[in-house]
Design a protein around this motif. Structure first.
Motif, PDB file in Angstrom:
ATOM      1  N   VAL A  35      -0.742   2.865  -5.560  1.00 59.61           N
ATOM      2  CA  VAL A  35      -0.119   3.850  -4.648  1.00 59.61           C
ATOM      3  C   VAL A  35       0.766   3.072  -3.686  1.00 59.61           C
ATOM      4  CG1 VAL A  35      -2.077   5.458  -4.768  1.00 59.61           C
ATOM      5  CG2 VAL A  35      -2.017   3.722  -2.965  1.00 59.61           C
ATOM      6  N   SER A  36       1.570   3.785  -2.920  1.00 63.36           N
ATOM      7  CA  SER A  36       2.429   3.091  -1.961  1.00 63.36           C
ATOM      8  C   SER A  36       1.587   2.597  -0.786  1.00 63.36           C
ATOM      9  CB  SER A  36       3.520   4.032  -1.455  1.00 63.36           C
ATOM     10  OG  SER A  36       3.042   4.797  -0.382  1.00 63.36           O
ATOM     11  N   ARG A  37       2.072   1.572  -0.132  1.00 60.62           N
ATOM     12  CA  ARG A  37       1.330   1.013   0.987  1.00 60.62           C
ATOM     13  C   ARG A  37       1.218   2.036   2.114  1.00 60.62           C
ATOM     14  NH1 ARG A  37       2.637  -4.477   4.413  1.00 60.62           N
ATOM     15  NH2 ARG A  37       0.801  -4.322   5.754  1.00 60.62           N
ATOM     16  N   ASN A  38       2.239   2.860   2.264  1.00 56.64           N
ATOM     17  CA  ASN A  38       2.254   3.926   3.274  1.00 56.64           C
ATOM     18  C   ASN A  38       1.049   4.853   3.150  1.00 56.64           C
ATOM     19  OD1 ASN A  38       3.924   4.207   5.365  1.00 56.64           O
ATOM     20  ND2 ASN A  38       5.498   5.407   4.291  1.00 56.64           N
ATOM     21  N   THR A  39       0.734   5.170   1.898  1.00 54.97           N
ATOM     22  CA  THR A  39      -0.391   6.057   1.632  1.00 54.97           C
ATOM     23  C   THR A  39      -1.678   5.466   2.186  1.00 54.97           C
ATOM     24  OG1 THR A  39       0.727   6.752  -0.369  1.00 54.97           O
ATOM     25  CG2 THR A  39      -1.615   7.272  -0.229  1.00 54.97           C
ATOM     26  N   VAL A  40      -1.883   4.178   1.914  1.00 46.46           N
ATOM     27  CA  VAL A  40      -3.090   3.515   2.408  1.00 46.46           C
ATOM     28  C   VAL A  40      -3.061   3.447   3.937  1.00 46.46           C
ATOM     29  CG1 VAL A  40      -4.484   1.421   2.347  1.00 46.46           C
ATOM     30  CG2 VAL A  40      -3.289   2.182   0.286  1.00 46.46           C
ATOM     31  N   ASP A  41      -1.894   3.103   4.491  1.00 48.35           N
ATOM     32  CA  ASP A  41      -1.779   2.999   5.948  1.00 48.35           C
ATOM     33  C   ASP A  41      -2.116   4.323   6.629  1.00 48.35           C
ATOM     34  OD1 ASP A  41      -1.221   0.333   6.155  1.00 48.35           O
ATOM     35  OD2 ASP A  41       0.967   0.591   6.058  1.00 48.35           O
ATOM     36  N   ASN A  42      -1.663   5.430   6.021  1.00 50.59           N
ATOM     37  CA  ASN A  42      -1.964   6.747   6.594  1.00 50.59           C
ATOM     38  C   ASN A  42      -3.463   7.011   6.626  1.00 50.59           C
ATOM     39  OD1 ASN A  42       0.639   7.407   7.153  1.00 50.59           O
ATOM     40  ND2 ASN A  42       0.978   8.559   5.249  1.00 50.59           N
ATOM     41  N   ALA A  43      -4.141   6.655   5.533  1.00 49.59           N
ATOM     42  CA  ALA A  43      -5.594   6.870   5.474  1.00 49.59           C
ATOM     43  C   ALA A  43      -6.293   6.024   6.536  1.00 49.59           C
ATOM     44  CB  ALA A  43      -6.123   6.530   4.086  1.00 49.59           C
ATOM     45  N   TYR A  44      -5.869   4.742   6.643  1.00 45.41           N
ATOM     46  CA  TYR A  44      -6.472   3.857   7.642  1.00 45.41           C
ATOM     47  C   TYR A  44      -6.214   4.375   9.064  1.00 45.41           C
ATOM     48  CZ  TYR A  44      -7.597   0.186   4.186  1.00 45.41           C
ATOM     49  OH  TYR A  44      -8.119  -0.522   3.142  1.00 45.41           O
ATOM     50  N   SER A  45      -4.985   4.852   9.324  1.00 42.67           N
ATOM     51  CA  SER A  45      -4.639   5.350  10.666  1.00 42.67           C
ATOM     52  C   SER A  45      -5.550   6.504  11.066  1.00 42.67           C
ATOM     53  CB  SER A  45      -3.197   5.881  10.716  1.00 42.67           C
ATOM     54  OG  SER A  45      -2.311   4.863  10.449  1.00 42.67           O
ATOM     55  N   GLN A  46      -5.781   7.382  10.091  1.00 40.43           N
ATOM     56  CA  GLN A  46      -6.610   8.545  10.391  1.00 40.43           C
ATOM     57  C   GLN A  46      -8.039   8.106  10.717  1.00 40.43           C
ATOM     58  OE1 GLN A  46      -5.461  11.558  10.797  1.00 40.43           O
ATOM     59  NE2 GLN A  46      -7.445  12.560  11.163  1.00 40.43           N
TER      60      GLN A  46
ATOM     61  N   SER B  31      -5.394  -9.152  12.487  1.00 44.62           N
ATOM     62  CA  SER B  31      -4.873  -7.966  11.810  1.00 44.62           C
ATOM     63  C   SER B  31      -5.978  -7.355  10.957  1.00 44.62           C
ATOM     64  CB  SER B  31      -3.665  -8.322  10.946  1.00 44.62           C
ATOM     65  OG  SER B  31      -4.132  -9.025   9.821  1.00 44.62           O
ATOM     66  N   GLY B  32      -5.726  -6.217  10.365  1.00 46.08           N
ATOM     67  CA  GLY B  32      -6.711  -5.545   9.524  1.00 46.08           C
ATOM     68  C   GLY B  32      -7.663  -4.675  10.327  1.00 46.08           C
TER      69      GLY B  32
ATOM     70  N   THR C 236     -10.376  -4.032   2.979  1.00 41.79           N
ATOM     71  CA  THR C 236      -9.312  -4.660   2.200  1.00 41.79           C
ATOM     72  C   THR C 236      -7.980  -4.372   2.897  1.00 41.79           C
ATOM     73  OG1 THR C 236     -10.605  -3.972   0.299  1.00 41.79           O
ATOM     74  CG2 THR C 236      -8.382  -4.789  -0.146  1.00 41.79           C
ATOM     75  N   GLY C 237      -7.104  -5.358   2.943  1.00 44.37           N
ATOM     76  CA  GLY C 237      -5.785  -5.143   3.544  1.00 44.37           C
ATOM     77  C   GLY C 237      -5.037  -4.028   2.834  1.00 44.37           C
ATOM     78  N   SER C 238      -4.186  -3.342   3.563  1.00 45.29           N
ATOM     79  CA  SER C 238      -3.555  -2.147   2.990  1.00 45.29           C
ATOM     80  C   SER C 238      -2.612  -2.505   1.840  1.00 45.29           C
ATOM     81  CB  SER C 238      -2.819  -1.358   4.066  1.00 45.29           C
ATOM     82  OG  SER C 238      -1.832  -2.154   4.669  1.00 45.29           O
ATOM     83  N   ARG C 239      -1.947  -3.667   1.972  1.00 48.72           N
ATOM     84  CA  ARG C 239      -1.037  -4.066   0.908  1.00 48.72           C
ATOM     85  C   ARG C 239      -1.804  -4.265  -0.412  1.00 48.72           C
ATOM     86  NH1 ARG C 239       3.855  -7.271   1.754  1.00 48.72           N
ATOM     87  NH2 ARG C 239       3.022  -7.703   3.813  1.00 48.72           N
ATOM     88  N   GLU C 240      -2.935  -4.975  -0.302  1.00 48.07           N
ATOM     89  CA  GLU C 240      -3.729  -5.282  -1.484  1.00 48.07           C
ATOM     90  C   GLU C 240      -4.326  -4.020  -2.110  1.00 48.07           C
ATOM     91  OE1 GLU C 240      -6.648  -8.356  -0.700  1.00 48.07           O
ATOM     92  OE2 GLU C 240      -7.691  -7.817  -2.573  1.00 48.07           O
ATOM     93  N   LEU C 241      -4.897  -3.151  -1.217  1.00 42.86           N
ATOM     94  CA  LEU C 241      -5.495  -1.914  -1.724  1.00 42.86           C
ATOM     95  C   LEU C 241      -4.448  -1.047  -2.419  1.00 42.86           C
ATOM     96  CD1 LEU C 241      -8.106  -0.268  -1.966  1.00 42.86           C
ATOM     97  CD2 LEU C 241      -7.542   0.843   0.203  1.00 42.86           C
ATOM     98  N   ALA C 242      -3.250  -1.015  -1.856  1.00 40.08           N
ATOM     99  CA  ALA C 242      -2.163  -0.221  -2.425  1.00 40.08           C
ATOM    100  C   ALA C 242      -1.852  -0.708  -3.850  1.00 40.08           C
ATOM    101  CB  ALA C 242      -0.926  -0.310  -1.539  1.00 40.08           C
ATOM    102  N   ARG C 243      -1.828  -2.038  -3.988  1.00 39.77           N
ATOM    103  CA  ARG C 243      -1.527  -2.604  -5.289  1.00 39.77           C
ATOM    104  C   ARG C 243      -2.627  -2.248  -6.294  1.00 39.77           C
ATOM    105  NH1 ARG C 243       0.403  -7.861  -3.630  1.00 39.77           N
ATOM    106  NH2 ARG C 243      -1.820  -8.311  -3.453  1.00 39.77           N
TER     107      ARG C 243
END
Lengths: 460, 460
Positions: free
Chosen positions: A34-45, A58-59, A23-30
């Motif tokens: 949680v903030s989109r940053n939080t999801v992005d951090n998890a994905y980055s890791q 993308s994605g 799922t895209g980070s924006r959508e999952l965040a919603r």
């Protein structure tokens, strides 16, 4: 972290499969509030660890992980705890006095000086911008220069500061020497009895050990093998370990002559020669060697503390060349701060003062032991050359070390066997014990000896 | 001392001969107008050293010293001073910026904390009566416990404190591992390119080295030899040295599978994984190994200082058994005080705070470098996975490392070759350099990069 772990677990247990698109980070965040940053951090890791790969455009999608199934490990390691128990058991609850030679009472460590010099040396090192750099692999010049002038004065050594290598102690020095010499098949000659903790280093380096008997002047030169090459003699000439005899000057020259004519090296272990209570320390074998056959090793364990973990060796020029070549890419193993503190202690004269104080204390302790045993001098004889931290106690009666040790322990005193020092256990006199006098306070000695006499009444 | 030296010299040069009887001390004292004590001290020393023997009745006579003639050594050692010069030359006078990866700026060392904790830990050790004792050879339990909880949290390791051995750093750990394994003929597999300072330890331990190529995911598992026994792979999965690539999870499991089916060990060198600037540190290979094939090694050199000289290893249970047996009579090589200070830093959380601060500083430095090189990004590409203390710089144009290094040095900047990391020098790309960013201050980076661009203008 929750998002990261949830997705990771789902990948590992197969819920999410190779090629699945996240799922895209924006959508999952919603969805998750949680903030989109939080999801992005998890994905980055997950991306950095290789669970995900970037999707074209993308994605992210799940990476191909064929090897992963069923591989995830047990979380706890079931290895038994017995070693902890063993090491915690070490200090036997009923031991009141431990007559070890390998440490001394805590009060003899120069704590205040060490504190003051640590603070001073940290500033020196900061000023020299040396707090976060790799070190000279031979040891800092500041220490080698001060140590050299000390060793020249006290042990008569002749060398220059480039020949000194600072090490983590005797065993580390021996380990390095083994690596310096091990290109050829070396035989190590050892005094019998001798220092077992040296023998084990030679063995772990795959070297063969041959025993050579000693007499009341130290190693018997005529019993040393002649002619075969690649021999190294490990010797303790100034204070034979464990018998305590001092090799006189005549024997020393004989030994050097043997080394020269057999192209052999002598590893002179000068472990406690600063601690000498009646005469001055005897000049080292290295001091009278003119053929570069002696490798001199020493330690700060006896005069400062075994927990300092610092020693040194002096390499003859031809071995220094090999050292510089073989260890070119090595780093020193000794913390720079400790090197500076000891250099500073020597430079200011505090080290000499400390050794004098130590000699005074140890002499008193030794003499108190001799005195307390004097009334049974026909039943036990004490061998000691008035130096170091131990003496041998020999019973006139037939006796058995194990029984003597067990009896002493029953009365709260730990004494040591001499068996460990013999390569050929059968040759070890069964009625001799090894007693250290550095880890017992003067005022405790009468009670300690009284307990020993009670424990050993059947042999006294 | 004058009496002692005069008599000794006369014995050595033959003026006094074997069997000669010395003037009585009372008489000599009167002749020389000194106290009798002074003469007695000189005689005692000569007696202790073996120049004299006691005469029957009383007095002293000269000992038999047949080996002594003409043997007395030169007093000065003429070994050349060139090595001192060499080491003093090391810091090239014209080097303004040294882009080494093996140290960092002095200000990043936690000096005040180190001072405070040294004082506190000396008191703790005094209280525990541990200032002058031999240590636990695996390292103090206080450190191992705190280190374990840190490594579990940060690197995901699974083991217990008994499997941890505190060492003097990476090279010491490798040396110990070599001794643990060397009963059998072992081949060491190394990543190509790889860490040359590890290779030299294996070589000095007489082990054979075989290179294995890497790709953008780290070591290529299919290129690892299969079936032969007694293989040990030395690997840097979390931050390949020197290419900087991170091994993704899929490759990790592949590698562990190879190790299991070949009964091989993997030496995981996790030298700088705490220093990670964008994602969190990646869990170690050890953390996902369920077959006890991984020997994990780490160091405090990167996060604290290389002059601390402390590292650690985690042994799988079967190797721990060998360790406890082989090293039974060894002493720890690491000063107890330093062990306590670091344990205390971890326990209080100061170590974590320090690492966070370091990551902040290093990230800024890395980003500044990337930024300063961004206008020539078509001519040079930078490889870096956002961790550690270095990056690789690759020129698009044909270039030669020696020329690039020389030119940079002419402009006051020391940069490093990648040649040293290749076993097969011919395979090393000639147009790639190795640059460290930890020993340069943020504000100096623009000037440093400006100098490099000027130096390398013909390639940019």
């Amino acid at each position: 972290m929750q998002i990261y772990h949830q997705i990771k677990d789902e990948i590992i247990n197969g819920t999410r499969k190779e090629g699945d698109i996240l799922t895209g980070s924006r959508e999952l965040a919603r969805t998750l509030h949680v903030s989109r940053n939080t999801v992005d951090n998890a994905y980055s890791q997950l991306l950095a660890e290789g669970y995900l790969i970037p999707k074209k455009g993308s994605g992210h999608m799940i990476a191909s992980l064929p090897e992963l199934k069923g591989q995830y490990p047990h979380q706890a390691c079931e290895f038994t705890e017995k070693h902890t128990l063993k090491s915690e058991m070490k200090s036997h609850p009923s031991v009141l006095y431990d007559l070890t030679n390998s440490s001394h009472t805590s009060d003899l460590f120069p704590k205040s000086l060490w504190k003051r010099y640590t603070l001073e040396c940290l500033e020196m090192l900061d000023h020299e911008k040396k707090l976060a750099v790799y070190l000279d692999k031979q040891g800092e010049l500041y220490l080698r220069r001060n140590l050299l002038s000390y060793l020249k004065r006290i042990r008569g050594v002749h060398c220059n500061e480039n020949q000194i290598v600072i090490t983590c102690g005797i065993q580390h020095s021996l380990d390095l020497v083994c690596q310096l010499l091990c290109d050829e098949k070396i035989t190590i000659l050892m005094e019998e009895p001798g220092y077992h903790k040296a023998a084990v280093v030679f063995q772990n380096n795959g070297l063969e050990i041959q025993s050579v008997p000693i007499d009341e002047d130290g190693i018997i030169v005529s019993k040393l093998p002649s002619s075969p090459k690649n021999q190294v003699l490990y010797s303790t000439p100034s204070h034979q370990f464990p018998t305590g005899v001092t090799m006189p000057i005549g024997r020393r020259f004989e030994l050097l002559k043997w080394a020269k004519s057999n192209h052999a090296y002598i590893l002179e272990d000068d472990f406690d020669s600063e601690l000498r209570y009646y005469a001055k320390p005897i000049p080292s074998l290295q001091s009278i060697d003119m053929n570069d056959t002696v490798i001199y090793i020493g330690t700060f364990s006896k005069a400062l503390s075994p927990s300092i973990r610092m020693g040194y060796m002096i390499l003859p020029p031809q071995l220094l060349k090999i050292y510089l070549d073989k260890f070119q890419y090595y780093n020193s193993m000794i913390p720079i701060l400790n090197q500076y503190v000891i250099a500073h202690l020597i430079q200011t004269g505090e080290y000499d003062r400390h050794v004098r104080r130590l000699n005074h204390v140890f002499r008193k302790r030794l003499e108190r032991f001799l005195e307390e045993f004097s009334d049974v001098s026909e039943k036990v004889s004490i061998s000691c050359n008035g130096s170091g931290q131990y003496f041998l106690l020999e019973f006139s009666a037939m006796a058995n070390q194990d029984a003597l040790i067990r009896k002493a322990l029953e009365h709260g005193v730990r004494v040591y066997s001499t068996m460990q020092f013999w390569q050929e256990k059968a040759d070890c006199p069964p009625n001799t014990l090894f007693l250290g006098f550095s880890k017992i306070n003067l005022t405790d000695i009468p009670d300690c000896v009284k307990r020993l006499k009670t424990a050993w009444s059947e042999w006294l």
